[in-house]
Design a protein around this motif. Structure first.
Motif, PDB file in Angstrom:
ATOM      1  N   GLY A  98       0.817  -1.211   0.000  1.00 40.39           N
ATOM      2  CA  GLY A  98       0.000   0.000   0.000  1.00 40.39           C
ATOM      3  C   GLY A  98       0.848   1.257   0.000  1.00 40.39           C
ATOM      4  O   GLY A  98       2.021   1.246  -0.402  1.00 40.39           O
ATOM      5  N   ARG A 116      -4.962  -4.701 -10.854  1.00 42.65           N
ATOM      6  CA  ARG A 116      -5.740  -3.520 -10.486  1.00 42.65           C
ATOM      7  C   ARG A 116      -7.056  -3.463 -11.263  1.00 42.65           C
ATOM      8  O   ARG A 116      -8.102  -3.112 -10.716  1.00 42.65           O
ATOM      9  CB  ARG A 116      -4.919  -2.248 -10.662  1.00 42.65           C
ATOM     10  CG  ARG A 116      -3.911  -2.057  -9.521  1.00 42.65           C
ATOM     11  CD  ARG A 116      -3.060  -0.826  -9.672  1.00 42.65           C
ATOM     12  NE  ARG A 116      -2.011  -0.996 -10.662  1.00 42.65           N
ATOM     13  CZ  ARG A 116      -0.872  -1.650 -10.432  1.00 42.65           C
ATOM     14  NH1 ARG A 116      -0.639  -2.198  -9.256  1.00 42.65           N
ATOM     15  NH2 ARG A 116       0.026  -1.766 -11.380  1.00 42.65           N
ATOM     16  N   TYR A 131     -10.616  -3.607  -9.481  1.00 40.61           N
ATOM     17  CA  TYR A 131     -11.576  -2.530  -9.732  1.00 40.61           C
ATOM     18  C   TYR A 131     -12.929  -3.090 -10.154  1.00 40.61           C
ATOM     19  O   TYR A 131     -13.967  -2.703  -9.617  1.00 40.61           O
ATOM     20  CB  TYR A 131     -11.027  -1.599 -10.825  1.00 40.61           C
ATOM     21  CG  TYR A 131     -11.975  -0.501 -11.217  1.00 40.61           C
ATOM     22  CD1 TYR A 131     -12.063   0.666 -10.460  1.00 40.61           C
ATOM     23  CD2 TYR A 131     -12.801  -0.619 -12.339  1.00 40.61           C
ATOM     24  CE1 TYR A 131     -12.949   1.676 -10.802  1.00 40.61           C
ATOM     25  CE2 TYR A 131     -13.686   0.384 -12.686  1.00 40.61           C
ATOM     26  CZ  TYR A 131     -13.765   1.525 -11.918  1.00 40.61           C
ATOM     27  OH  TYR A 131     -14.640   2.518 -12.249  1.00 40.61           O
ATOM     28  N   VAL A 183     -13.361  -3.899  -5.528  1.00 39.45           N
ATOM     29  CA  VAL A 183     -12.771  -2.789  -4.791  1.00 39.45           C
ATOM     30  C   VAL A 183     -13.156  -1.419  -5.337  1.00 39.45           C
ATOM     31  O   VAL A 183     -13.166  -0.440  -4.605  1.00 39.45           O
ATOM     32  CB  VAL A 183     -11.222  -2.954  -4.778  1.00 39.45           C
ATOM     33  CG1 VAL A 183     -10.543  -1.801  -4.090  1.00 39.45           C
ATOM     34  CG2 VAL A 183     -10.847  -4.256  -4.123  1.00 39.45           C
ATOM     35  N   SER A 192     -12.725   2.128  -7.157  1.00 38.81           N
ATOM     36  CA  SER A 192     -11.620   3.067  -7.366  1.00 38.81           C
ATOM     37  C   SER A 192     -10.507   2.935  -6.335  1.00 38.81           C
ATOM     38  O   SER A 192      -9.392   3.403  -6.570  1.00 38.81           O
ATOM     39  CB  SER A 192     -12.144   4.505  -7.386  1.00 38.81           C
ATOM     40  OG  SER A 192     -12.760   4.816  -6.151  1.00 38.81           O
ATOM     41  N   LYS A 193     -10.758   2.271  -5.214  1.00 36.87           N
ATOM     42  CA  LYS A 193      -9.682   2.042  -4.227  1.00 36.87           C
ATOM     43  C   LYS A 193      -8.565   1.177  -4.810  1.00 36.87           C
ATOM     44  O   LYS A 193      -7.466   1.130  -4.253  1.00 36.87           O
ATOM     45  CB  LYS A 193     -10.241   1.388  -2.967  1.00 36.87           C
ATOM     46  CG  LYS A 193     -11.008   2.347  -2.090  1.00 36.87           C
ATOM     47  CD  LYS A 193     -11.457   1.663  -0.819  1.00 36.87           C
ATOM     48  CE  LYS A 193     -12.937   1.517  -0.932  1.00 36.87           C
ATOM     49  NZ  LYS A 193     -13.655   0.705  -0.082  1.00 36.87           N
ATOM     50  N   LEU A 234      -4.927   2.371  -5.176  1.00 33.68           N
ATOM     51  CA  LEU A 234      -3.987   2.408  -4.061  1.00 33.68           C
ATOM     52  C   LEU A 234      -3.046   1.202  -4.035  1.00 33.68           C
ATOM     53  O   LEU A 234      -2.040   1.212  -3.331  1.00 33.68           O
ATOM     54  CB  LEU A 234      -4.732   2.481  -2.728  1.00 33.68           C
ATOM     55  CG  LEU A 234      -5.563   3.746  -2.511  1.00 33.68           C
ATOM     56  CD1 LEU A 234      -6.413   3.614  -1.267  1.00 33.68           C
ATOM     57  CD2 LEU A 234      -4.666   4.956  -2.424  1.00 33.68           C
ATOM     58  N   SER A 235      -3.367   0.181  -4.797  1.00 33.95           N
ATOM     59  CA  SER A 235      -2.535  -1.022  -4.799  1.00 33.95           C
ATOM     60  C   SER A 235      -1.311  -0.836  -5.684  1.00 33.95           C
ATOM     61  O   SER A 235      -1.415  -0.384  -6.815  1.00 33.95           O
ATOM     62  CB  SER A 235      -3.325  -2.227  -5.314  1.00 33.95           C
ATOM     63  OG  SER A 235      -2.454  -3.333  -5.443  1.00 33.95           O
TER      64      SER A 235
END
Length: 169
Positions: free
Chosen positions: A80, A107, A111, A115, A117-118, A121-122
């Motif tokens: 993170g 990602r 998405y 998850v 839009s978070k 952060l990955s």
């Protein structure tokens, strides 16, 4: 890719959980990785837990890098953006080559599957260290299961074949 003659032997994989809070009893993500590897017919050659500390991460990984019997390394945790998340900065300098598509696809799947839009952060990533595949996954057991099921297990034999085919020539 039917032209490829890929050896589907049991692969040897080492697993590293990177966390200040995980123990052998509560390392759910490490357990998911090990279970999924074994269910797929692979061998977990070593599994360790170390804190979010660059020196301890390096110490664990350097033991495995260059060990010919280890085909792949999978880490979980520390990907993170918090102050203690140092996994990416510690591991990527060792990469011989990066597998940019892994992080992009991970990602995207994160998405679209759960998850939202978070997922931005990955910083999950993958690469190679000489003849070994290295996957750097988040600490979430759900994220680990997603990466294992959709990306790593379907391509692991192919990736290892590509990394080691020159050794048989």
């Amino acid at each position: 890719m039917s032209h490829l003659k890929i050896d589907h032997r049991k692969l040897s994989v080492s697993v590293l959980t990177i966390s200040d809070t995980r123990t052998a009893d509560n390392d759910k993500s490490g357990m998911v990785i090990r279970r999924m590897l074994e269910e797929a017919g692979h061998q977990v050659t070593d599994a360790r837990i170390c804190p979010d500390d660059p020196q301890q991460i390096e110490s664990s990984l350097v033991d495995w890098f260059g060990t010919p019997s280890i085909d792949a390394i999978i880490t979980t945790g520390g990907t993170g953006i918090s102050h203690r998340d140092v996994t990416i900065e510690t591991i990527t300098p060792y990469f011989t080559k990066t597998l940019d598509g892994f992080g992009e696809l991970f990602r995207f799947l994160s998405y679209t599957e759960d998850v939202g839009s978070k997922a931005l952060l990955s910083r999950a990533t993958a690469g190679t260290v000489q003849n070994q595949a290295v996957f750097v996954l988040p600490g979430s057991s759900k994220a680990v299961a997603l990466a294992m099921e959709k990306l790593i297990l379907p391509e692991l034999h192919h990736i290892v074949h590509e990394l080691k085919k020159h050794l048989a020539e």
